[in-house]
Design an enzyme around this catalytic site. Structure first.
Site, mmCIF file in Angstrom:
data_model
loop_
_atom_site.group_PDB
_atom_site.id
_atom_site.type_symbol
_atom_site.label_atom_id
_atom_site.label_comp_id
_atom_site.label_asym_id
_atom_site.label_seq_id
_atom_site.Cartn_x
_atom_site.Cartn_y
_atom_site.Cartn_z
ATOM 1 C CG MET A 198 -8.513 7.125 6.914
ATOM 2 S SD MET A 198 -9.409 5.672 6.361
ATOM 3 C CE MET A 198 -9.740 4.861 7.910
ATOM 4 C CE LYS A 250 1.263 6.054 -6.797
ATOM 5 N NZ LYS A 250 2.042 5.916 -5.601
ATOM 6 C CG ASP A 298 -2.138 -0.718 1.131
ATOM 7 O OD1 ASP A 298 -2.484 -1.049 -0.004
ATOM 8 O OD2 ASP A 298 -2.786 -0.966 2.168
HETATM 9 N N1 SAH Z 1 -3.564 0.820 9.510
HETATM 10 C C1 SAH Z 1 -3.128 2.189 9.586
HETATM 11 C C2 SAH Z 1 -4.248 3.164 9.348
HETATM 12 C C3 SAH Z 1 -4.838 3.092 7.964
HETATM 13 S S1 SAH Z 1 -6.048 4.322 7.680
HETATM 14 C C4 SAH Z 1 -2.447 2.416 10.937
HETATM 15 O O1 SAH Z 1 -2.552 1.588 11.850
HETATM 16 O O2 SAH Z 1 -1.768 3.446 11.087
HETATM 17 C C5 SAH Z 1 -5.103 5.605 6.944
HETATM 18 C C6 SAH Z 1 -4.966 6.772 7.883
HETATM 19 O O3 SAH Z 1 -3.942 6.529 8.828
HETATM 20 C C7 SAH Z 1 -4.587 8.085 7.242
HETATM 21 O O4 SAH Z 1 -5.687 8.740 6.672
HETATM 22 C C8 SAH Z 1 -4.046 8.851 8.426
HETATM 23 O O5 SAH Z 1 -5.089 9.331 9.240
HETATM 24 C C9 SAH Z 1 -3.357 7.745 9.205
HETATM 25 N N2 SAH Z 1 -1.904 7.685 8.949
HETATM 26 C C10 SAH Z 1 -1.217 6.655 8.450
HETATM 27 N N3 SAH Z 1 0.106 6.900 8.447
HETATM 28 C C11 SAH Z 1 0.248 8.132 8.983
HETATM 29 C C12 SAH Z 1 1.378 8.957 9.287
HETATM 30 N N4 SAH Z 1 2.624 8.567 9.035
HETATM 31 N N5 SAH Z 1 1.147 10.163 9.856
HETATM 32 C C13 SAH Z 1 -0.103 10.578 10.134
HETATM 33 N N6 SAH Z 1 -1.201 9.842 9.858
HETATM 34 C C14 SAH Z 1 -1.021 8.628 9.303
#
Ligand code: SAH
Length: 250
Positions: free
Chosen positions: A168, A57, A35
């Site tokens: 998100m 993507k 991803d």
């Molecule tokens: N499984 C992931 C979350 C997936 S949903 C986890 O546990 O982190 C995707 C969301 O995760 C994004 O929209 C954002 O809100 C958050 N996200 C993921 N990586 C991030 C990062 N490095 N910094 C800030 N937000 C992040």
């Protein structure tokens, strides 16, 4: 010999926040479906034998549909390959990991899950915000802002106390902030946005809840970002100053 699938959490984006187990499985992988939020800069070195497939993507910027990803995982494992499914953060935190596990199990494919460091905790931490802190917050709630929060959810969160973390949530930031205030949360409640936390591109935006949308727009904060709401935001370096400045200029 049937193959197998390992669902791996890649952490928040920094290469050195991958787990040792994740790196070991990547080293043995024949194919990696990854991803866009997973750390991928060094993927070719971590998985030297694997075919690397970006399912986050496609030309035209459409994600590969979830059903298609499930199908690819199962088909690759059936053909005897060691399959890695690499996701951002933790695979079971808003990652649709459970759907991929179910698809594999239903097809009789051996599947394992490797936890990862979730952005829900690590992005705030990278900005100096602990999700719990003795005397300030004894709980944290992680919620998705992918769809606008319902009135019921907003009302519950407004009265829950503790720390709220929204993933998100950029597209619905205004709805969330205004809704929490409408349901009784103080507009002075500290709020913080951490964009690309734990990466060299990390940016932090701190403001009272009532002004977080404006502050975020002024700073140009964009996805991926984590929204943190609660007293713990005060612990970020420079937060008190930011919160005071904005109150005065309001
Ligand atoms: N499984 C992931 C979350 C997936 S949903 C986890 O546990 O982190 C995707 C969301 O995760 C994004 O929209 C954002 O809100 C958050 N996200 C993921 N990586 C991030 C990062 N490095 N910094 C800030 N937000 C992040």
């Amino acid at each position: 010999m049937p193959g197998s699938v390992a669902l791996i959490g890649g952490g928040p984006g920094a290469a050195d926040l991958m787990t040792v187990r994740a790196l070991r499985l990547l080293d043995q992988a024949d194919v990696v479906y990854y991803d866009r939020l997973a750390p991928t800069d060094e993927l070719a070195a971590w998985a030297p034998r694997a075919r690397l497939v970006d399912v986050g993507k496609r030309p035209g910027h459409h994600r590969v549909p979830q059903e298609e990803i499930n199908r690819l995982l199962v088909a690759s494992a059936r053909s005897g390959l060691r399959v890695v499914r690499l996701k951002g953060g933790d695979p079971f935190v808003f990652g649709r990991g459970s759907e991929e596990v179910s698809a594999c199990r239903d097809a009789g494919i051996e599947v394992s899950v490797v936890p990862g460091i979730t952005s829900a905790v690590s992005a705030p931490a990278a900005a100096g915000i602990p999700v719990t802190a003795r005397g300030l917050s004894t709980s944290f709630t992680v919620i998705t802002g992918h769809d606008p929060l319902s009135e019921r959810a907003l009302a519950a969160l407004a009265h829950l106390g503790g720390t709220t973390v929204v993933l998100m949530g950029m597209g619905t930031l205004g709805h969330t902030a205004a809704g929490l205030v409408r349901h009784g949360m103080s507009p002075e409640t500290p709020a913080g946005l951490v964009e690309r936390g734990c990466t060299p591109d990390q940016r932090v935006c701190i403001a009272p809840l009532g002004r977080i949308l404006l502050a975020s727009a002024m700073a140009g904060i964009a996805s991926p970002a984590v929204l943190v709401i609660g007293e713990v935001v005060r612990l970020a370096p420079g937060a008190e100053q930011r919160l005071r400045d904005l109150v005065q200029s309001a």
